[in-house]
Scaffold this motif. Structure first.
Motif, PDB file in Angstrom:
ATOM      1  N   UNK A   1       0.835  -1.202   0.000  1.00 38.38           N
ATOM      2  CA  UNK A   1       0.000   0.000   0.000  1.00 38.38           C
ATOM      3  C   UNK A   1       0.868   1.249   0.000  1.00 38.38           C
ATOM      4  N   UNK A   2       1.895   1.247   0.827  1.00 39.41           N
ATOM      5  CA  UNK A   2       2.815   2.389   0.879  1.00 39.41           C
ATOM      6  C   UNK A   2       3.498   2.585  -0.470  1.00 39.41           C
ATOM      7  N   UNK A   3       3.942   1.487  -1.075  1.00 43.25           N
ATOM      8  CA  UNK A   3       4.610   1.604  -2.377  1.00 43.25           C
ATOM      9  C   UNK A   3       3.665   2.167  -3.427  1.00 43.25           C
ATOM     10  N   UNK A   4       2.426   1.705  -3.430  1.00 46.67           N
ATOM     11  CA  UNK A   4       1.462   2.173  -4.429  1.00 46.67           C
ATOM     12  C   UNK A   4       1.097   3.639  -4.197  1.00 46.67           C
ATOM     13  N   UNK A   5       0.963   4.039  -2.930  1.00 44.18           N
ATOM     14  CA  UNK A   5       0.689   5.450  -2.647  1.00 44.18           C
ATOM     15  C   UNK A   5       1.840   6.313  -3.144  1.00 44.18           C
ATOM     16  N   UNK A   6       3.074   5.847  -2.897  1.00 42.20           N
ATOM     17  CA  UNK A   6       4.248   6.603  -3.343  1.00 42.20           C
ATOM     18  C   UNK A   6       4.284   6.715  -4.866  1.00 42.20           C
ATOM     19  N   UNK A   7       3.858   5.650  -5.562  1.00 43.16           N
ATOM     20  CA  UNK A   7       3.921   5.637  -7.030  1.00 43.16           C
ATOM     21  C   UNK A   7       2.766   6.391  -7.682  1.00 43.16           C
ATOM     22  N   UNK A   8       1.566   6.294  -7.088  1.00 43.37           N
ATOM     23  CA  UNK A   8       0.368   6.782  -7.785  1.00 43.37           C
ATOM     24  C   UNK A   8      -0.428   7.851  -7.041  1.00 43.37           C
ATOM     25  N   UNK A   9      -0.154   8.035  -5.757  1.00 43.60           N
ATOM     26  CA  UNK A   9      -0.903   9.031  -5.009  1.00 43.60           C
ATOM     27  C   UNK A   9      -1.948   8.402  -4.112  1.00 43.60           C
ATOM     28  N   UNK A  10      -2.260   9.097  -3.041  1.00 43.10           N
ATOM     29  CA  UNK A  10      -3.137   8.596  -1.981  1.00 43.10           C
ATOM     30  C   UNK A  10      -4.508   8.164  -2.505  1.00 43.10           C
TER      31      UNK A  10
ATOM     32  N   UNK B   1       3.997  13.624   1.486  1.00 40.32           N
ATOM     33  CA  UNK B   1       3.443  14.717   0.686  1.00 40.32           C
ATOM     34  C   UNK B   1       1.935  14.541   0.505  1.00 40.32           C
ATOM     35  N   UNK B   2       1.514  13.312   0.263  1.00 38.44           N
ATOM     36  CA  UNK B   2       0.081  13.063   0.122  1.00 38.44           C
ATOM     37  C   UNK B   2      -0.645  13.264   1.456  1.00 38.44           C
ATOM     38  N   UNK B   3       0.001  12.880   2.548  1.00 40.60           N
ATOM     39  CA  UNK B   3      -0.635  13.029   3.852  1.00 40.60           C
ATOM     40  C   UNK B   3      -0.797  14.494   4.234  1.00 40.60           C
ATOM     41  N   UNK B   4       0.120  15.345   3.798  1.00 43.14           N
ATOM     42  CA  UNK B   4      -0.032  16.774   4.063  1.00 43.14           C
ATOM     43  C   UNK B   4      -1.313  17.296   3.420  1.00 43.14           C
TER      44      UNK B   4
ATOM     45  N   UNK C   1      -7.257  18.809   4.543  1.00 39.65           N
ATOM     46  CA  UNK C   1      -8.694  18.535   4.434  1.00 39.65           C
ATOM     47  C   UNK C   1      -9.282  18.052   5.754  1.00 39.65           C
ATOM     48  N   UNK C   2      -8.444  17.946   6.788  1.00 42.57           N
ATOM     49  CA  UNK C   2      -8.885  17.539   8.123  1.00 42.57           C
ATOM     50  C   UNK C   2      -9.503  16.147   8.142  1.00 42.57           C
ATOM     51  N   UNK C   3      -8.976  15.247   7.335  1.00 44.64           N
ATOM     52  CA  UNK C   3      -9.452  13.864   7.374  1.00 44.64           C
ATOM     53  C   UNK C   3      -8.807  13.144   8.544  1.00 44.64           C
ATOM     54  N   UNK C   4      -9.288  11.942   8.833  1.00 44.76           N
ATOM     55  CA  UNK C   4      -8.754  11.174   9.962  1.00 44.76           C
ATOM     56  C   UNK C   4      -7.267  10.895   9.769  1.00 44.76           C
ATOM     57  N   UNK C   5      -6.870  10.493   8.562  1.00 44.67           N
ATOM     58  CA  UNK C   5      -5.460  10.232   8.294  1.00 44.67           C
ATOM     59  C   UNK C   5      -4.667  11.537   8.385  1.00 44.67           C
ATOM     60  N   UNK C   6      -5.257  12.603   7.909  1.00 41.61           N
ATOM     61  CA  UNK C   6      -4.579  13.893   7.980  1.00 41.61           C
ATOM     62  C   UNK C   6      -4.338  14.326   9.412  1.00 41.61           C
ATOM     63  N   UNK C   7      -5.326  14.112  10.278  1.00 40.41           N
ATOM     64  CA  UNK C   7      -5.157  14.468  11.683  1.00 40.41           C
ATOM     65  C   UNK C   7      -4.071  13.617  12.333  1.00 40.41           C
ATOM     66  N   UNK C   8      -4.001  12.347  11.938  1.00 43.47           N
ATOM     67  CA  UNK C   8      -2.954  11.465  12.437  1.00 43.47           C
ATOM     68  C   UNK C   8      -1.586  12.020  12.045  1.00 43.47           C
ATOM     69  N   UNK C   9      -1.478  12.451  10.800  1.00 44.39           N
ATOM     70  CA  UNK C   9      -0.217  13.014  10.311  1.00 44.39           C
ATOM     71  C   UNK C   9       0.136  14.300  11.055  1.00 44.39           C
ATOM     72  N   UNK C  10      -0.863  15.140  11.308  1.00 48.36           N
ATOM     73  CA  UNK C  10      -0.632  16.400  12.008  1.00 48.36           C
ATOM     74  C   UNK C  10      -0.065  16.150  13.397  1.00 48.36           C
TER      75      UNK C  10
END
Length: 289
Positions: free
Chosen positions: A106-115, A196-199, A204-213
């Motif tokens: 999943x991490x590799x695919x996000x890095x290659x294609x975007x979140x 970069x995608x998590x930023x 957008x204040x999503x759950x994953x975004x808040x985790x990253x923050x």
């Protein structure tokens, strides 16, 4: 290891890594810049691996640092990624290692294609399994994406702890953190792409975004604590640690973005350029001359 007890299973894990690399023990020692006799004694249990040595092993062999250090349970993560497996062979992934394989792909695919471009079907194909198997371990797509984000954060935290565990002083700690944040390896570049995608998600204040923050706040606090120790040790000037951490982490982010945007063999900011610029910044603004 300085400041921590070594997991008694660490030598066995390192042996697995060497076996997976398919090289002799002496050649592996050369690759990780370690004296062969020290490696032999560490594998035999008469000498403990240092945190710095384990960090180099994890980076060189491209394995999960948390697994190698014994700071997180889990199955053997040394199985090759599907794209690295010889053509015509299935990637090795024992059943107990399936969740970890799913997360890594999943991490590799996000890095290659975007979140937002990564679908469960894509992950299942990369893992050579069914979407039902993916949902068995991660019921929803959001669960999987959050697990992938947490895995990146755990990896970064484990490598960070290993890097600074044996630093001579705060100045050396900061140099180690800078080296860790310089995207030289494929894994480092993948993780930066995910950041970069998590930023964007954080905006957008999503759950994953808040985790990253929250994680980013912890990262900045770590840098501030190192600067604070450096001021107390008089290796750094009497500066505001929080302001210094804000400036340095912002510079790291901007330079890493430029490195990722540059063509690997073309013009643009290279990892060495980023590393040199960060050390120059520390020397100009923090180092007590």
């Amino acid at each position: 290891m300085s400041g921590m007890e070594q997991d008694p299973e660490v030598p066995a894990r390192v042996r697995e890594v060497i076996a997976a690399a398919g090289v002799t023990q002496r050649e592996f020692a050369r690759r990780i810049v370690m004296d062969p006799s020290k490696l032999s004694r560490s594998l035999g249990g008469t000498r403990r691996f240092t945190a710095a040595e384990l960090a180099r092993i994890a980076d060189t062999a491209d394995v999960d640092a948390a697994w190698l250090l014994g700071t997180r349970g889990g199955a053997d993560p040394t199985a090759p990624r599907p794209e690295a497996a010889p053509r015509g062979r299935r990637a090795a992934a024992p059943p107990e290692g399936r969740p970890l394989q799913i997360i890594r792909e999943t991490v590799r695919l996000i890095a290659d294609h975007g979140f937002h471009a990564v679908r469960v079907q894509d992950i299942a194909k990369a893992c050579e399994t069914s979407t039902a198997a993916i949902h068995y371990h991660f019921p929803g797509r959001d669960d999987l994406l959050e697990a992938a984000a947490r895995w990146c954060m755990d990896e970064d935290t484990a490598r960070r702890a290993a890097r600074i565990a044996e630093a001579a002083d705060a100045a050396d700690e900061l140099r180690q953190l800078i080296e860790l944040q310089t995207p030289r390896t494929t894994r480092q570049r993948d993780q930066w792409s995910v950041w970069l995608d998590l930023w964007a998600e954080a905006a957008r204040s999503t759950a994953v975004g808040r985790l990253h923050t929250e994680y980013y706040r912890q990262w900045r606090d770590t840098v501030a604590d190192v600067v604070r120790r450096g001021v107390a040790q008089r290796v750094f000037r009497p500066v505001d640690p929080d302001a210094a951490a804000l400036h340095l982490t912002a510079l790291i982010d901007g330079l890493a973005t430029q490195v990722l945007a540059a063509a690997p063999e073309g013009p643009g900011t290279r990892p060495d350029d980023m590393h040199a610029a960060l050390l120059a910044h520390v020397d100009a603004t923090l180092t007590a001359h």
